[in-house]
Design a protein around this motif. Structure first.
Motif, mmCIF file in Angstrom:
data_model
loop_
_atom_site.group_PDB
_atom_site.id
_atom_site.type_symbol
_atom_site.label_atom_id
_atom_site.label_comp_id
_atom_site.label_asym_id
_atom_site.label_seq_id
_atom_site.Cartn_x
_atom_site.Cartn_y
_atom_site.Cartn_z
ATOM 1 N N GLU A 117 0.825 -1.207 0.000
ATOM 2 C CA GLU A 117 0.000 0.000 0.000
ATOM 3 C C GLU A 117 0.855 1.252 0.000
ATOM 4 N N ILE A 118 0.339 2.255 -0.668
ATOM 5 C CA ILE A 118 0.909 3.602 -0.661
ATOM 6 C C ILE A 118 -0.262 4.551 -0.451
ATOM 7 N N THR A 119 -0.104 5.538 0.399
ATOM 8 C CA THR A 119 -1.091 6.616 0.493
ATOM 9 C C THR A 119 -0.392 7.866 -0.009
ATOM 10 N N TRP A 120 -0.958 8.462 -1.053
ATOM 11 C CA TRP A 120 -0.274 9.557 -1.733
ATOM 12 C C TRP A 120 -1.228 10.710 -2.012
ATOM 13 N N THR A 121 -0.739 11.927 -1.820
ATOM 14 C CA THR A 121 -1.483 13.135 -2.164
ATOM 15 C C THR A 121 -0.879 13.708 -3.435
ATOM 16 N N PHE A 122 -1.681 13.732 -4.489
ATOM 17 C CA PHE A 122 -1.247 14.265 -5.779
ATOM 18 C C PHE A 122 -1.536 15.761 -5.777
ATOM 19 N N ASN A 123 -0.648 16.556 -5.187
ATOM 20 C CA ASN A 123 -0.894 17.985 -5.008
ATOM 21 C C ASN A 123 -0.342 18.854 -6.132
ATOM 22 N N ARG A 124 0.148 18.233 -7.181
ATOM 23 C CA ARG A 124 0.628 18.972 -8.350
ATOM 24 C C ARG A 124 0.018 18.353 -9.598
ATOM 25 N N SER A 125 -0.474 19.208 -10.484
ATOM 26 C CA SER A 125 -1.071 18.685 -11.715
ATOM 27 C C SER A 125 0.028 18.317 -12.707
#
Length: 166
Positions: free
Chosen positions: A129-137
């Motif tokens: 598992e990875i929890t990731w925030t894609f905060n850049r387009s």
């Protein structure tokens, strides 16, 4: 450079943890708090902030299913990766350039393992598992960087759509 200076520099790199190859330690679940470091493709996310789970399968035909995903800028997702193969695989998020460079290192140091929050090293029959925030387009990538897997086409694409009104 004098031989003693070269020896001291090499010793410093080895003992400071900056050596290129990781050890044989287990990189399953992180043993402490996740290190949040901003990357071009986002930052480690908090599990409680994930509103959806993206499920991936990895197989020994050197493919991911799915091999393309789309997320919204600012979205935090849980990425669940199941290794349905008989050999070790991994899931690594990054830019094409970062993955190319790391894949080249993996060819030189095939036993290298990872412990960054944007990587999951998954044994056969197991799930990572990875929890990731894609905060850049933008357009980013994921891949298995185990020696030969990347070169065989074990790659995928992430499209991060800009948040509206930003």
């Amino acid at each position: 450079m004098k031989p003693i200076t070269t020896l001291m520099l090499a010793s410093t790199l080895v003992f400071s943890g900056l050596a290129l190859a990781h050890g044989d330690e287990d990189h399953g679940a992180p043993s402490g708090p996740v290190r949040k470091e901003q990357k071009d493709w986002g930052i480690a996310g908090d599990a409680s902030a994930a509103k959806r789970t993206l499920e991936f399968r990895m197989t020994d035909n050197m493919r991911f299913t799915p091999d393309r995903i789309q997320v919204k800028q600012g979205e935090t997702v849980k990425i669940a990766i199941r290794n349905q193969g008989q050999v070790m695989h991994e899931f690594v998020l990054g830019t094409k350039k970062e993955l190319d460079n790391h894949a080249a290192l993996m060819m030189k140091f095939p036993g290298m393992e990872h412990s960054e929050p944007y990587m999951a090293h998954v044994a056969p029959g197991k799930t990572g598992e990875i929890t990731w925030t894609f905060n850049r387009s933008g357009d980013f990538d994921f891949a298995c960087l185990i020696a030969g897997h990347y070169q065989a086409g074990m790659v995928g694409k992430v499209k991060v759509v800009a948040a509206s009104g930003v």
